[in-house]
Write an enzyme that holds these catalytic residues in place. Structure first.
Site, PDB file in Angstrom:
ATOM      1  N   GLU A  78     -10.387  13.992 -20.266  1.00  0.00           N
ATOM      2  CA  GLU A  78     -10.116  12.244 -20.590  1.00  0.00           C
ATOM      3  C   GLU A  78      -9.875  10.929 -18.666  1.00  0.00           C
ATOM      4  OE1 GLU A  78     -10.866  11.243 -22.914  1.00  0.00           O
ATOM      5  OE2 GLU A  78     -10.920  13.650 -24.259  1.00  0.00           O
ATOM      6  N   ARG A  88      -5.939   7.594 -37.999  1.00  0.00           N
ATOM      7  CA  ARG A  88      -7.577   7.781 -39.482  1.00  0.00           C
ATOM      8  C   ARG A  88      -6.597   9.711 -40.179  1.00  0.00           C
ATOM      9  NH1 ARG A  88     -10.173  12.596 -39.312  1.00  0.00           N
ATOM     10  NH2 ARG A  88      -9.319  13.404 -37.575  1.00  0.00           N
ATOM     11  N   CYS A 141      -3.110  12.726 -29.096  1.00  0.00           N
ATOM     12  CA  CYS A 141      -3.542  12.877 -28.056  1.00  0.00           C
ATOM     13  C   CYS A 141      -3.723  11.229 -26.542  1.00  0.00           C
ATOM     14  CB  CYS A 141      -5.151  13.383 -28.599  1.00  0.00           C
ATOM     15  SG  CYS A 141      -4.582  15.170 -29.216  1.00  0.00           S
TER      16      CYS A 141
HETATM   17  N1  PCA Z   1      -5.861  16.737 -31.779  1.00  0.00           N
HETATM   18  C1  PCA Z   1      -5.437  14.846 -31.801  1.00  0.00           C
HETATM   19  C2  PCA Z   1      -3.956  15.173 -31.790  1.00  0.00           C
HETATM   20  C3  PCA Z   1      -3.318  16.985 -31.566  1.00  0.00           C
HETATM   21  C4  PCA Z   1      -5.080  17.133 -31.110  1.00  0.00           C
HETATM   22  O1  PCA Z   1      -4.800  18.591 -30.704  1.00  0.00           O
HETATM   23  C5  PCA Z   1      -5.805  14.354 -31.113  1.00  0.00           C
HETATM   24  O2  PCA Z   1      -7.026  14.106 -30.918  1.00  0.00           O
HETATM   25  O3  PCA Z   1      -5.656  13.097 -30.973  1.00  0.00           O
END
Ligand code: PCA
Length: 212
Positions: A78, A88, A141
């Protein structure tokens, strides 16, 4: 050098989260850097608190948070965290904030301070598919990525931070044959390569700074 690497609890009806399963497979030392691992709850408030507590306790040079992004078929490094929660689904505490900022006094967004392109390249060189991503979403996340960069910006200027999203593992998609997945061992191999690149990147950065 000290690295804090986080993975998440299971959420959204899953019984495991490949992010934490892969993080816990990592060795305790990578490229000379000490690796501190921490499992973080998929809860907007508590997740951020755990991160802040760990940073305060360990004072890592670098933070790499890892999360699951169901449906992707490559490792996503990212590039940016945005100051927005737009959930969501509810978090593991039943909370579902919509259209609220993470930090009233924070920037609209922060860029990852890890060497994201070098990380993508190194993961690929290790034989694992990876790409840059320009959105970590607007759920827990993204909140953790944004919070790590906010903490660095405000309180820990030497600390680098970034985020990696990983696919489901095959065990999670047995009932959903069209949904992509990646072997856990490959995810762990990818994280290891990414960390090697991040640690190397930081060393280059530091030595360039020393030359000036
Ligand atoms: N994925 C989620 C939150 C925790 C995870 O492992 C996300 O992409 O926000």
């Amino acid at each position: 050098m000290k690295l804090l690497v986080t993975g998440f609890d299971p959420f959204d009806g899953e019984v495991m989260n490949p992010s934490w399963e892969a993080v816990r497979l990592l060795p305790d030392e990578i490229a000379g850097a000490q690796i501190i691992k921490k499992q973080v709850p998929v809860v907007f408030d508590r997740g951020r608190e755990v991160l802040a507590e760990e940073v305060k306790l360990h004072r890592p040079d670098m933070v790499l948070c890892v999360g699951q992004a169901g449906g992707i078929d490559t490792i996503h490094v990212e590039r940016i965290g945005i100051n927005l929660i737009d959930a969501r689904i509810a978090d593991n505490d039943g909370k579902q904030p919509v259209d609220v900022p993470i930090r009233e006094d924070g920037a609209n967004a922060y860029f990852s301070t890890l060497p994201v392109k070098a990380m993508v390249e190194r993961i690929g060189a290790a034989g694992v598919k990876a790409e840059l991503s320009y959105s970590a979403g607007s759920y827990v996340c993204n909140t953790l990525l944004y919070e790590a960069l906010y903490l660095a910006d405000r309180f820990y200027p030497q600390m680098k931070a970034g985020f990696i999203h990983v696919p489901y593992i095959p065990e999670q998609v047995t009932e959903r044959p069209d949904t992509p997945s990646m072997e856990l061992a490959d995810i762990a191999k990818g994280l290891l390569a990414a960390i090697e690149a991040a640690v190397g990147g930081q060393e280059i950065h530091v030595s360039m700074g020393t030359l000036q």
